[in-house]
Design a protein around this motif. Structure first.
Motif, short mmCIF file in Angstrom:
data_model
loop_
_atom_site.label_atom_id
_atom_site.label_comp_id
_atom_site.label_asym_id
_atom_site.label_seq_id
_atom_site.Cartn_x
_atom_site.Cartn_y
_atom_site.Cartn_z
N ALA A 149 0.83 -1.20 0.00
CA ALA A 149 0.00 0.00 0.00
C ALA A 149 0.86 1.25 0.00
CB ALA A 149 -0.93 0.00 1.22
N VAL A 150 1.92 1.24 0.80
CA VAL A 150 2.83 2.39 0.83
C VAL A 150 3.66 2.46 -0.43
CG1 VAL A 150 4.77 3.44 2.06
CG2 VAL A 150 2.92 2.40 3.34
N LEU A 151 4.05 1.27 -0.94
CA LEU A 151 4.87 1.23 -2.16
C LEU A 151 4.13 1.83 -3.35
CD1 LEU A 151 7.38 0.25 -3.72
CD2 LEU A 151 6.23 -1.96 -3.99
N PHE A 152 2.88 1.43 -3.53
CA PHE A 152 2.13 1.89 -4.70
C PHE A 152 1.29 3.14 -4.42
CE2 PHE A 152 2.56 -2.72 -5.75
CZ PHE A 152 3.34 -2.55 -6.88
N GLY A 153 1.00 3.39 -3.16
CA GLY A 153 0.13 4.52 -2.83
C GLY A 153 0.89 5.74 -2.35
N GLY A 154 2.14 5.89 -2.79
CA GLY A 154 2.97 7.00 -2.32
C GLY A 154 2.68 8.31 -3.03
N ALA A 155 1.42 8.75 -2.96
CA ALA A 155 1.04 9.99 -3.64
C ALA A 155 1.69 11.22 -3.01
CB ALA A 155 -0.48 10.15 -3.63
N VAL A 156 2.12 11.08 -1.76
CA VAL A 156 2.73 12.22 -1.07
C VAL A 156 3.94 12.73 -1.83
CG1 VAL A 156 3.86 12.95 1.07
CG2 VAL A 156 1.87 11.44 1.16
N ALA A 157 4.66 11.83 -2.49
CA ALA A 157 5.85 12.25 -3.24
C ALA A 157 5.49 13.18 -4.39
CB ALA A 157 6.59 11.02 -3.76
N MET A 158 4.25 13.11 -4.87
CA MET A 158 3.82 13.93 -6.00
C MET A 158 3.11 15.21 -5.58
SD MET A 158 4.77 12.44 -8.82
CE MET A 158 6.29 12.05 -7.92
N ILE A 159 2.95 15.43 -4.27
CA ILE A 159 2.24 16.62 -3.79
C ILE A 159 2.89 17.92 -4.27
CG2 ILE A 159 1.72 17.95 -1.69
CD1 ILE A 159 0.89 15.39 -0.36
N PRO A 160 4.23 18.06 -4.25
CA PRO A 160 4.81 19.31 -4.76
C PRO A 160 4.43 19.61 -6.21
CG PRO A 160 6.45 18.06 -3.52
CD PRO A 160 5.26 17.17 -3.68
N VAL A 161 4.37 18.56 -7.04
CA VAL A 161 4.00 18.76 -8.44
C VAL A 161 2.54 19.17 -8.55
CG1 VAL A 161 3.87 17.67 -10.71
CG2 VAL A 161 5.71 17.04 -9.13
N TYR A 162 1.68 18.52 -7.77
CA TYR A 162 0.26 18.88 -7.79
C TYR A 162 0.05 20.31 -7.30
CZ TYR A 162 -1.93 14.49 -9.13
OH TYR A 162 -2.37 13.39 -9.86
N ALA A 163 0.75 20.71 -6.25
CA ALA A 163 0.56 22.04 -5.69
C ALA A 163 0.97 23.13 -6.66
CB ALA A 163 1.35 22.17 -4.38
N THR A 164 2.04 22.91 -7.41
CA THR A 164 2.56 23.95 -8.30
C THR A 164 1.98 23.90 -9.70
OG1 THR A 164 4.46 22.53 -8.81
CG2 THR A 164 4.73 24.14 -7.03
N ASP A 165 1.86 22.70 -10.28
CA ASP A 165 1.51 22.59 -11.70
C ASP A 165 0.04 22.27 -11.97
OD1 ASP A 165 4.17 23.05 -12.19
OD2 ASP A 165 4.67 20.94 -12.46
N ILE A 166 -0.62 21.55 -11.07
CA ILE A 166 -1.99 21.11 -11.32
C ILE A 166 -3.00 21.94 -10.53
CG2 ILE A 166 -3.60 19.16 -11.15
CD1 ILE A 166 -1.22 17.31 -11.64
N LEU A 167 -2.81 22.03 -9.23
CA LEU A 167 -3.75 22.79 -8.39
C LEU A 167 -3.38 24.26 -8.31
CD1 LEU A 167 -4.12 20.20 -5.50
CD2 LEU A 167 -5.61 20.51 -7.48
N LYS A 168 -2.11 24.57 -8.54
CA LYS A 168 -1.61 25.96 -8.55
C LYS A 168 -2.02 26.72 -7.29
CE LYS A 168 -1.92 26.06 -13.61
NZ LYS A 168 -0.51 25.71 -13.82
N VAL A 169 -1.59 26.20 -6.13
CA VAL A 169 -1.98 26.79 -4.85
C VAL A 169 -0.81 27.44 -4.11
CG1 VAL A 169 -3.99 25.34 -4.53
CG2 VAL A 169 -1.76 24.50 -3.78
N GLY A 170 0.40 27.33 -4.60
CA GLY A 170 1.53 27.99 -3.97
C GLY A 170 2.02 27.30 -2.72
N ALA A 171 2.88 28.02 -1.97
CA ALA A 171 3.56 27.43 -0.81
C ALA A 171 2.59 27.08 0.32
CB ALA A 171 4.63 28.39 -0.30
N GLU A 172 1.62 27.98 0.61
CA GLU A 172 0.69 27.72 1.70
C GLU A 172 -0.19 26.51 1.39
OE1 GLU A 172 -1.51 31.21 2.56
OE2 GLU A 172 0.23 32.34 3.30
N GLY A 173 -0.67 26.44 0.15
CA GLY A 173 -1.47 25.29 -0.24
C GLY A 173 -0.69 24.01 -0.19
N PHE A 174 0.58 24.08 -0.60
CA PHE A 174 1.44 22.90 -0.52
C PHE A 174 1.61 22.43 0.92
CE2 PHE A 174 5.86 21.63 0.48
CZ PHE A 174 5.83 20.34 -0.05
#
Length: 320
Positions: A149-174
Motif C-alpha cells: 500500500a505504501v509502495l504503490f500509494g505513495g502519492a505524497v511524493a507527487m504533492i509538490p508537483v500537484y501544488a505547483t503545476d496542477i492545483l496551482k496553490v503555492g507554498a501555503e497550499g502545498f
C-alpha cells in the motif's frame, strides 16, 4: 541531543568553524537515529509486558496516537520555542523533557523473557523471526498490505508537483496538502483511542486499504484544491486505522521471545516501502505522467488488497 549544547553554548570559547559545526550536527543526528532505531523496537516490545492482554489493543492505539500527535505537533512547538527563547534555550527545554520522560522508565518493574541468550546464535535468531512471520498468515498478510500500500500509494511524493503545476496553490497550499494525511491519521487514531474497534478487524483492515487506494485515485484525478485536500485527509484516516489494526495483530500473534525480531522485520517492511514508494512514484511519473502514475499506484493498492483478502482467509477472519 545533549551533545548539541556544546556548539550552542561553547561555540565562541571553542572557536568552531561553520563546517565543524555542520559535521558535528550531522554526527549527532546519526547517533540520534541509531538511538531511535533501537528505542522504536524496544518500546513496542515492552507494551505487552506492561498491560494485560485484554487492554493491549487500546494500549497499541494510545501508543500510536501519542507518537503521531507528538511527531506532527513537535515541529510546530519547536518553532514557537525558538521564536520565544532562541535555539540555545530551546535545546535545554527539549533535553529536559527527554530526561523527565526517561525517569518514567525507572518506575517499570523488571520483566523477563523465556528466551535465553545462549540458546541460539544471531543468524539463527534472525532466521527464526523471519520464519515465524511467514508461518503466521495473519502477520504476513498485514505486513504485505502495509508494504505494498505504501509502495504503490505513495502519492505524497507527487504533492509538490500537484501544488505547483496542477492545483496551482503555492507554498501555503502545498503546506496544507503535505500535512493533510497526518491530520487525518492524528484525528482517527485519537478517536480510536476512545472508541476502539471491537470486532471484524481483519475485514476492516482489508476494507480500509482498499479505501486508501480509492482515495489515492481520487486525489490523482482531482483538479479542485479542497477536494484533493479532503482525499488526502481521508487517506490519512484510513491509513491510521490500518496502522492500529496491523500493530495490534503483530503484538497479539507474536510470542514474547521473538517479538523484538518480528517488530524489526516489520520496521524493515515499513522503512523500505516508504523509500521505494517514493522512487516508484518518481519512476512511474517519468514513464506515465504525474496523474496517471498516481492513479496507477492507487489501482495497484486496491489490487493488492483484493489478492491478500482472497488468498489469506486467516487475516480476513481475524478479530481480537
Amino acid at each position: 541531543m545533549g551533545l548539541l549544547l556544546i556548539p550552542a553554548f561553547l561555540n565562541v570559547e571553542m572557536h568552531f568553524t561553520g563546517h565543524q559545526i555542520t559535521y558535528f550536527i550531522y554526527g549527532v543526528i546519526f547517533l540520534r537515529e541509531l538511538r531511535e532505531l533501537l528505542s522504536s523496537r524496544i518500546v513496542p516490545s515492552m507494551i505487552p509486558k506492561i498491560v494485560q492482554k485484554e487492554n493491549l489493543p487500546n494500549a497499541v492505539t494510545l501508543n500510536q496516537a501519542t507518537f503521531l500527535i507528538s511527531s506532527v505537533c513537535g515541529h510546530a512547538v519547536g518553532g514557537f520555542l525558538i521564536g520565544f527563547f532562541g535555539v540555545k534555550w530551546t535545546l535545554v527545554v527539549i533535553i529536559s523533557l527527554i530526561f523527565l520522560a526517561s525517569l518514567f522508565f525507572f518506575q517499570l518493574k523488571k520483566q523477563y523473557s523465556e528466551y535465553k541468550k545462549d540458546q541460539i546464535n544471531v543468524i539463527d535468531s534472525m532466521r527464526e523471526g523471519i520464519s515465524y512471520i511467514f508461518r503466521t498468515k495473519e502477520i504476513l498478510g498485514a505486513l504485505c498490505l502495509d508494504m505494498f500500500a505504501v509502495l504503490f500509494g505513495g502519492a505524497v511524493a507527487m504533492i509538490p508537483v500537484y501544488a505547483t503545476d496542477i492545483l496551482k496553490v503555492g507554498a501555503e497550499g502545498f503546506g496544507l496538502l503535505n500535512a493533510a494525511s497526518d491530520i487525518g491519521s492524528m484525528c482517527i487514531i485519537t478517536i480510536l483511542s476512545v472508541i476502539p474497534l471491537r470486532k471484524n478487524q481483519g475485514k476492516i483492515l482489508l476494507g480500509v486499504v482498499t479505501g486508501f487506494g480509492l482515495c489515492i485515485i481520487g486525489f490523482g484525478l482531482s483538479h479542485l484544491y479542497w477536494l484533493s485536500f479532503m482525499f488526502l485527509v481521508l487517506s490519512g484516516m484510513l491509513d491510521g486505522i490500518s496502522v492500529v489494526i496491523r500493530g495490534t495483530i503483530v503484538q497479539l500473534k507474536t510470542p514474547d521471545n521473538i517479538r523484538g525480531r518480528v517488530l524489526s522485520v516489520n520496521s524493515i517492511f515499513i522503512m523500505s516501502s516508504n523509500e521505494m514508494g517514493q522512487f516508484e512514484s518518481g519512476l512511474m511519473a517519468k514513464l506515465l505522467g504525474v496523474v496517471r502514475s498516481v492513479v496507477f499506484g492507487g489501482s495497484m493498492t486496491i489490487l493488492v488488497a483484493l489478492i491478500v483478502g482472497s488468498t489469506n482467509p486467516k487475516l480476513r477472519k481475524m478479530q481480537y
